[in-house]
Structure formats: C-alpha cells, structure tokens
Design a protein around this motif. Structure first.
Motif, PDB file in Angstrom:
ATOM      1  N   ILE A 145      33.148  31.971  82.814  1.00 17.03           N
ATOM      2  CA  ILE A 145      33.364  32.244  83.820  1.00 17.03           C
ATOM      3  C   ILE A 145      33.521  31.534  84.907  1.00 17.03           C
ATOM      4  O   ILE A 145      34.018  31.810  86.287  1.00 17.03           O
ATOM      5  CB  ILE A 145      32.039  32.892  84.622  1.00 17.03           C
ATOM      6  N   VAL A 146      33.072  30.521  84.913  1.00 13.18           N
ATOM      7  CA  VAL A 146      33.036  29.042  86.139  1.00 13.18           C
ATOM      8  C   VAL A 146      34.397  28.221  85.693  1.00 13.18           C
ATOM      9  O   VAL A 146      35.121  27.969  84.825  1.00 13.18           O
ATOM     10  CB  VAL A 146      32.284  27.737  86.598  1.00 13.18           C
ATOM     11  N   GLU A 147      35.826  28.470  86.729  1.00 11.45           N
ATOM     12  CA  GLU A 147      37.532  27.557  86.419  1.00 11.45           C
ATOM     13  C   GLU A 147      36.811  26.675  87.263  1.00 11.45           C
ATOM     14  O   GLU A 147      36.823  25.847  88.118  1.00 11.45           O
ATOM     15  CB  GLU A 147      37.911  28.898  86.977  1.00 11.45           C
ATOM     16  N   ASN A 148      37.032  25.522  85.712  1.00 14.32           N
ATOM     17  CA  ASN A 148      36.842  23.638  86.091  1.00 14.32           C
ATOM     18  C   ASN A 148      37.375  23.685  87.175  1.00 14.32           C
ATOM     19  O   ASN A 148      38.832  23.345  87.150  1.00 14.32           O
ATOM     20  CB  ASN A 148      36.481  22.924  84.894  1.00 14.32           C
ATOM     21  N   GLY A 149      37.039  23.356  88.711  1.00 12.32           N
ATOM     22  CA  GLY A 149      37.422  22.288  89.375  1.00 12.32           C
ATOM     23  C   GLY A 149      38.504  23.451  90.087  1.00 12.32           C
ATOM     24  O   GLY A 149      38.631  23.071  90.999  1.00 12.32           O
ATOM     25  N   ILE A 150      38.015  24.792  90.017  1.00  9.83           N
ATOM     26  CA  ILE A 150      38.564  25.672  90.874  1.00  9.83           C
ATOM     27  C   ILE A 150      37.241  26.526  91.471  1.00  9.83           C
ATOM     28  O   ILE A 150      37.297  26.413  92.484  1.00  9.83           O
ATOM     29  CB  ILE A 150      39.740  26.941  90.459  1.00  9.83           C
ATOM     30  N   SER A 151      36.766  26.154  91.341  1.00 14.23           N
ATOM     31  CA  SER A 151      35.064  27.680  91.188  1.00 14.23           C
ATOM     32  C   SER A 151      34.191  27.116  91.815  1.00 14.23           C
ATOM     33  O   SER A 151      33.400  27.471  91.281  1.00 14.23           O
ATOM     34  CB  SER A 151      34.899  28.848  90.957  1.00 14.23           C
ATOM     35  N   GLY A 152      34.105  25.687  90.300  1.00 14.43           N
ATOM     36  CA  GLY A 152      33.416  24.686  89.952  1.00 14.43           C
ATOM     37  C   GLY A 152      33.839  24.491  89.522  1.00 14.43           C
ATOM     38  O   GLY A 152      34.406  23.671  89.358  1.00 14.43           O
ATOM     39  N   ILE A 153      32.387  22.990  88.610  1.00 13.27           N
ATOM     40  CA  ILE A 153      32.500  21.886  88.198  1.00 13.27           C
ATOM     41  C   ILE A 153      31.672  21.761  86.901  1.00 13.27           C
ATOM     42  O   ILE A 153      30.912  22.108  86.852  1.00 13.27           O
ATOM     43  CB  ILE A 153      32.004  20.937  88.482  1.00 13.27           C
ATOM     44  N   ILE A 154      32.787  21.815  85.152  1.00 17.05           N
ATOM     45  CA  ILE A 154      32.396  22.173  84.024  1.00 17.05           C
ATOM     46  C   ILE A 154      31.678  21.153  83.519  1.00 17.05           C
ATOM     47  O   ILE A 154      32.542  20.007  83.699  1.00 17.05           O
ATOM     48  CB  ILE A 154      32.675  22.727  82.982  1.00 17.05           C
ATOM     49  N   VAL A 155      30.260  20.377  83.166  1.00 22.03           N
ATOM     50  CA  VAL A 155      30.232  19.498  82.567  1.00 22.03           C
ATOM     51  C   VAL A 155      29.491  19.182  81.357  1.00 22.03           C
ATOM     52  O   VAL A 155      28.945  20.611  80.908  1.00 22.03           O
ATOM     53  CB  VAL A 155      28.529  18.901  83.435  1.00 22.03           C
ATOM     54  N   PRO A 156      29.789  18.071  80.309  1.00 20.98           N
ATOM     55  CA  PRO A 156      29.082  18.591  79.074  1.00 20.98           C
ATOM     56  C   PRO A 156      27.633  18.944  78.912  1.00 20.98           C
ATOM     57  O   PRO A 156      26.897  18.478  79.742  1.00 20.98           O
ATOM     58  CB  PRO A 156      29.133  17.381  78.226  1.00 20.98           C
TER      59      PRO A 156
END
Length: 131
Positions: free
Chosen positions: A60-71
């Motif tokens: 859903i969230v594109e890391n670095g594009i629409s948000g940040i994904i973390v472990p």
C-alpha cells in the motif's frame, strides 16, 4: 494505564475523512496486518505515512515515495522515521502529493477494471484451450 492525558479515545466516528485530513502524519505500528483499509484511507487523504512492514502495508505504502516503511517491533526505526517526517516539511509535502496519486490504485473503478481484466484473461485461457 493512566494515559488519558496524552491519548484521546474518540470512539465510533462518522467523520473519518475530516479527522484524517486534520493530521500531519499517519502512523501504523502494527505487528501484523491484512489489507488495511485504514491505511488505504490515510493514503487517499494525502497524509504522509509511517508504517511497519507488516502484512500488505508495503504494498500500500511505497517506501520513500508515499511514506516510510520500518521493520516491525523496531521502536528506534519507528521513532527515526517519525522524526524525519516531523523535521522535514518538504518531505511531508512530497509524500502527501504522492499518497493521493498512489491511492488511485485502490479506487473502486480501478479495482473493478482489474477484476474484469483478470476474468477476461481467465476466459481467454479457457477458450484457447478448448479450440
């Protein structure tokens, strides 16, 4: 837990779009998720997102594009991502614009079109095998 002074429990609401629009950052710190409708709603609202890499969050969230994904289960990474967004207005704006555009992948119209394409592909495969 005596958190009433720092956490506001809103209960059942019918004004979700307005509530989402009033926020600067959306945080989802789940350990597990399915396909999160609340994350899609946040994306469509144009809120920069910090989410854990649980379930389909990274789809859903594109890391670095629409948000940040973390472990998952990594509070330090979560805090660092939040600090990055809090301290960088331009990044929040970039994620916000990208989030709205990215959310179109989950619109009813797009989902209907993708399902129809899938069904047509399946039917085409069945027809070609029968000829």
């Amino acid at each position: 837990y005596n958190i009433e002074d720092v956490v506001e429990f809103l209960g059942v609401r019918e004004d979700i779009p307005e509530l989402l629009a009033s926020n600067d950052i959306y945080v989802m710190a789940s350990h597990w998720e399915g396909l999160s409708m609340s994350l899609i709603e946040a994306l469509a609202s144009g809120i920069p997102i910090v989410a854990t890499d649980a379930g389909s969050n990274s789809e859903i969230v594109e890391n670095g594009i629409s948000g940040i994904i973390v472990p998952i289960k990594n509070p330090v990474a979560l805090a660092e991502a939040l600090f990055q967004l809090i301290s960088n207005y331009e990044l929040r704006q970039k994620f916000s614009m990208n989030a709205v555009e990215s959310s179109k992948r989950f619109s009813i119209q797009t989902c209907v079109e993708k399902h129809l394409e899938l069904y047509q592909d399946i039917l085409s495969g069945c027809i070609s095998r029968n000829t």
